[in-house]
Structures are given as structure tokens and as C-alpha cells.
Design an enzyme around this catalytic site. Sequence first.
Site, short mmCIF file in Angstrom:
data_model
loop_
_atom_site.label_atom_id
_atom_site.label_comp_id
_atom_site.label_asym_id
_atom_site.label_seq_id
_atom_site.Cartn_x
_atom_site.Cartn_y
_atom_site.Cartn_z
N LYS A 133 -3.50 63.80 -3.84
CA LYS A 133 -3.25 62.44 -3.32
C LYS A 133 -3.97 62.24 -2.00
O LYS A 133 -3.84 63.04 -1.07
CB LYS A 133 -1.74 62.22 -3.11
CG LYS A 133 -1.01 61.84 -4.36
CD LYS A 133 0.47 61.66 -4.11
CE LYS A 133 0.80 60.27 -3.66
NZ LYS A 133 2.27 60.07 -3.56
N PHE A 179 0.75 49.95 -4.22
CA PHE A 179 2.13 49.95 -3.73
C PHE A 179 2.78 48.57 -3.88
O PHE A 179 2.67 47.72 -3.00
CB PHE A 179 2.15 50.40 -2.27
CG PHE A 179 2.18 51.89 -2.08
CD1 PHE A 179 1.64 52.74 -3.02
CD2 PHE A 179 2.74 52.45 -0.94
CE1 PHE A 179 1.66 54.12 -2.84
CE2 PHE A 179 2.77 53.83 -0.75
CZ PHE A 179 2.22 54.67 -1.71
#
Length: 320
Positions: A133, A179
Site C-alpha cells: 500500500k 476513499f
Amino acid sequence: MSLLDELKRHTKVVADTGDIQSIEQYKPEDATTNPSLLAAAAKMDAYAEIVDGALKEAKRELASSGEKEIIAHAIDELSVEFGKRILKIVPGRVSTEVDARLSYDTKGTLEKARKLIGMYDEAGVKKDRVLIKIASTWEGIRAAELLEAEGIHCNLTLLFGMHQAVACAEAKVTLISPFVGRILDYFLKKTGKASYPPAEDPGVVSVTRIYEYFKHFGHLTQVMGASFRNEGEILELAGCDLLTIAPKLLKELAAKEGEVPRKLDPEKAKSASVERIRLNEESFKKLHAADEMSSFKLDEGIQGFTKSLIELEEQLKARL
């Protein structure tokens, strides 16, 4: 069927947690962690043994080093140990995050990613089961492009804008994590609204647009909606490649019965009217500067993950 089981018919469900007990309970295909989740898990008595084990291993390997180096290595040990334990439960992949303080450092990100993959390899975990990530900065995306060329798969996180998503797709990264909830947070605060209908939720609209763009132009990068605030956001994105969901919302979805219609469809996206976006470093940074929400939320997210890392370092220092 439960809403969760119905959702799984259209979308790969990923657990957004460092809590191994929750992963065992909800049986997702993949799991993802971040510094905030690791810091929270490290405080739990159930994982004291893992934390102490990571510290002991770091002290053993870096016996002649200072406290700072030992703590830094212990965090890597902890990240990989949680990842290994998660991979014993999930059939798919685990996402392990690079230090957020390297978000604007391509070279530093490459070094950390290679180290983490090397540690997994030493533990017998093949690299196709791990996603590294990395924050979706221009520098992070460039690091991911190089890592993907080496066969190290990446999950680009803290993604809020279309320019970030397109840059990731053109870099051929494996996965992006836009997100949803944090975009909603921004617009609720900005507009003063109490809520949005799910289909009009700014985070849902953003992910839908990204999904349609990728499928329309045949990009292989997968879209994984993340950071949800309510089940309405999740159900409105049924059909997205993946959705990473916190245990609280997994529990809500598992407790309710009903049908979940598919909302995102690759075939429909192929026939949609979508304009191609052209990007280079200059245009990326220009678009990013002009996108107030993406600029603010990316910086805020990096600062938040950095704060969690510092908190984790302090926890480990106290135990050392």
C-alpha cells in the site's frame, strides 16, 4: 440471504481491519491494514504476544543498532507478522502499507516495499499474495509503476481525485483504494448538509466515475472502494471490483436480509460516454492543486497515518 452474502455475489469483499478475530468471523476474500488499524490492534491484549515477538526479533537482528532503528524494524516485523496471520485465514491477499512519511519519496518507498516483500518471502509467503500500500502522490505512483514492473503488486491508497486514479491506471498498478467516506466527510462539512442520498453521495459518485472510466478504456487496474461511513454507500457500489469494509459495517450487513442489485456493470461502462484524460507530471500536479478536496484529504490522510505510526512507535518504545 444476508445483505453481506448478496453483496459477495457481485463484489469481492475485503476486511478493513488489523483485528484477526474479526477477519475469522466474517471470512472475507482479502484483508487490508493501515497504520491506524495496526496501532489499534497493538493496544489489544489479544495481540501482546505478536507485538513482543516483533520487538524481540528486531532486537535480535539489530543488536548493535540504536533504539530508533530497532523500533523501525519492529514495525516492519509487526506489519509482516499480522500479514502472515491474516493470510492463514483469507484465501486471497493482504495489503501492507509503506511508511506514510515516505509518501513523497520515490526512492524511499521502493526500498521499504522491497524490504517488506523480502521479509514475506523469507517467511514463505509468495509476493502474489501481498499488496504493497502506497499513498497516491505522484511520487508514490511512480514507485508503484517500477514495483509492478518487478512483479511486486501495489494498492494505491489515500485516493480522492480522478487525476490520481487515471495516473494509477496508466502506471498499471494492480489496485486502487478510493476513499468514499472521507470524500463524504469533506462535502458534509463544506456544505453543512446532514447527509446525502446514497446515489448522490459524493464519494459514491467519485468511485462510480472512476470505475466507469477504467472499464470503458480497458484499464486492468482494479477499483476497491474504501473508508465507508454507512451501508448505503456500500450497497450503492455493488458490482465494484472490490470493497474493503470495517467490521462494524460487515456486522450490520450480515445481520440484515434482502436483495442487493448490481449497480456497477463493466458492460454498461463500455458503452458509456467517457472522455479520456491526458496526464503527465505537470498536468497531474496542476489538476491536484486545483482540486481542493483531493489536495486537502491527501495531506490530511498522510498526516493521520503518520500520527498513527508515531503512536505505534511510542507504544513499542515503552515495551522495549
